[in-house]
Design a protein around this motif. Structure first.
Motif, mmCIF file in Angstrom:
data_model
loop_
_atom_site.group_PDB
_atom_site.id
_atom_site.type_symbol
_atom_site.label_atom_id
_atom_site.label_comp_id
_atom_site.label_asym_id
_atom_site.label_seq_id
_atom_site.Cartn_x
_atom_site.Cartn_y
_atom_site.Cartn_z
ATOM 1 N N HIS A 1 0.721 -1.141 -1.262
ATOM 2 C CA HIS A 1 2.096 -1.251 -1.738
ATOM 3 C C HIS A 1 2.403 -2.659 -2.204
ATOM 4 C CE1 HIS A 1 2.267 2.299 0.925
ATOM 5 N NE2 HIS A 1 3.084 2.747 -0.005
ATOM 6 N N ARG A 2 3.462 -2.781 -2.958
ATOM 7 C CA ARG A 2 4.019 -4.070 -3.347
ATOM 8 C C ARG A 2 5.467 -4.089 -2.889
ATOM 9 N NH1 ARG A 2 -0.078 -6.141 -3.285
ATOM 10 N NH2 ARG A 2 -1.398 -6.659 -5.018
ATOM 11 N N TYR A 3 5.901 -5.247 -2.469
ATOM 12 C CA TYR A 3 7.256 -5.440 -1.988
ATOM 13 C C TYR A 3 7.945 -6.468 -2.876
ATOM 14 C CZ TYR A 3 5.519 -3.026 2.097
ATOM 15 O OH TYR A 3 4.961 -2.089 2.938
ATOM 16 N N LYS B 1 13.920 -1.124 1.601
ATOM 17 C CA LYS B 1 13.619 -1.359 3.008
ATOM 18 C C LYS B 1 14.672 -2.204 3.706
ATOM 19 C CE LYS B 1 9.777 0.751 3.656
ATOM 20 N NZ LYS B 1 9.738 1.825 4.629
ATOM 21 N N LYS C 1 10.212 -1.472 -1.757
ATOM 22 C CA LYS C 1 8.800 -1.134 -1.591
ATOM 23 C C LYS C 1 8.409 -0.098 -2.639
ATOM 24 C CE LYS C 1 5.928 1.495 1.569
ATOM 25 N NZ LYS C 1 5.922 2.225 2.831
ATOM 26 N N HIS D 1 3.794 -0.743 -9.583
ATOM 27 C CA HIS D 1 4.820 -1.761 -9.341
ATOM 28 C C HIS D 1 5.287 -2.425 -10.637
ATOM 29 C CE1 HIS D 1 1.612 -4.833 -9.557
ATOM 30 N NE2 HIS D 1 2.581 -5.723 -9.650
ATOM 31 N N SER E 1 2.837 -7.513 1.399
ATOM 32 C CA SER E 1 3.235 -7.049 2.733
ATOM 33 C C SER E 1 4.668 -7.492 3.011
ATOM 34 C CB SER E 1 2.297 -7.611 3.810
ATOM 35 O OG SER E 1 2.470 -9.010 3.916
ATOM 36 N N ILE E 2 5.275 -6.809 3.956
ATOM 37 C CA ILE E 2 6.625 -7.186 4.357
ATOM 38 C C ILE E 2 6.582 -8.571 4.995
ATOM 39 C CG2 ILE E 2 8.492 -6.659 5.968
ATOM 40 C CD1 ILE E 2 8.048 -3.735 5.434
#
Length: 168
Positions: A6-8, A56, A68, A74, A110-111
């Motif tokens: 994932h990308r945030y 999020k 997210k 993304h 990451s978060i």
């Protein structure tokens, strides 16, 4: 099985009126992003992004949003963000459109990486944010809101106590 990456996106909502504390919910940001992706990239873009898109975190005092999405798509989200020109605020029965734009602060894998960046960003901006507060209660709410976004650090004394008690 292949792990999904994932990308945030760490995004700041920039409003024309510079007021903070707007009554904005995550589903409203989510809906605006979906509409922008559909407008720019069509049904295919919406189908790719809709599966994994989620909001999020949102802080109404600092106007920070964490989004997210899948790493594979993304760029579809990222390219659609500049086309969001307003968000809807809940004001009882009549929602109000508030003109704004989204400023991307950080894109991370990451978060935790976004959280580290957010701590540095808040340290730089804390004085200017608190200067905009008009009451002491408002200042407390802003400080509490910023502290909730920061990383939880362990107490160094706690680890040494546990190690000493375990070695006896």
């Amino acid at each position: 099985m292949v792990r999904l990456k994932h990308r945030y996106f760490l995004i700041r909502l920039v409003f024309d009126d510079q007021k903070f504390g707007h009554n904005i919910e995550p589903y409203q940001i989510y809906g605006r992003i979906k509409n922008a992706v559909e407008t720019i990239h069509g049904d295919h873009g919406l189908a790719c992004v809709d599966v994994s898109l989620s909001v999020k975190y949102i802080n109404v005092y600092t106007n920070i949003v964490l989004i997210k999405t899948r790493r594979q798509f993304h760029r579809l989200v990222w390219s659609s963000l500049p086309f969001i020109t307003y968000v809807t605020e809940n004001l009882g029965k009549r929602p109000k459109k508030i003109p704004c734009f989204l400023h991307t602060l950080h894109v991370g894998g990451s978060i935790r990486s976004c959280q580290k960046f957010l701590i540095k960003y808040h340290r730089k901006k804390l004085d200017s944010i608190l200067d905009q507060c008009s009451t002491p209660g408002e200042k407390r709410r802003v400080k509490k809101s910023i502290e909730s976004a920061s990383l939880e650090t362990e107490d160094p004394g706690k680890n040494s106590e546990e190690e000493s008690s375990g070695s006896d």
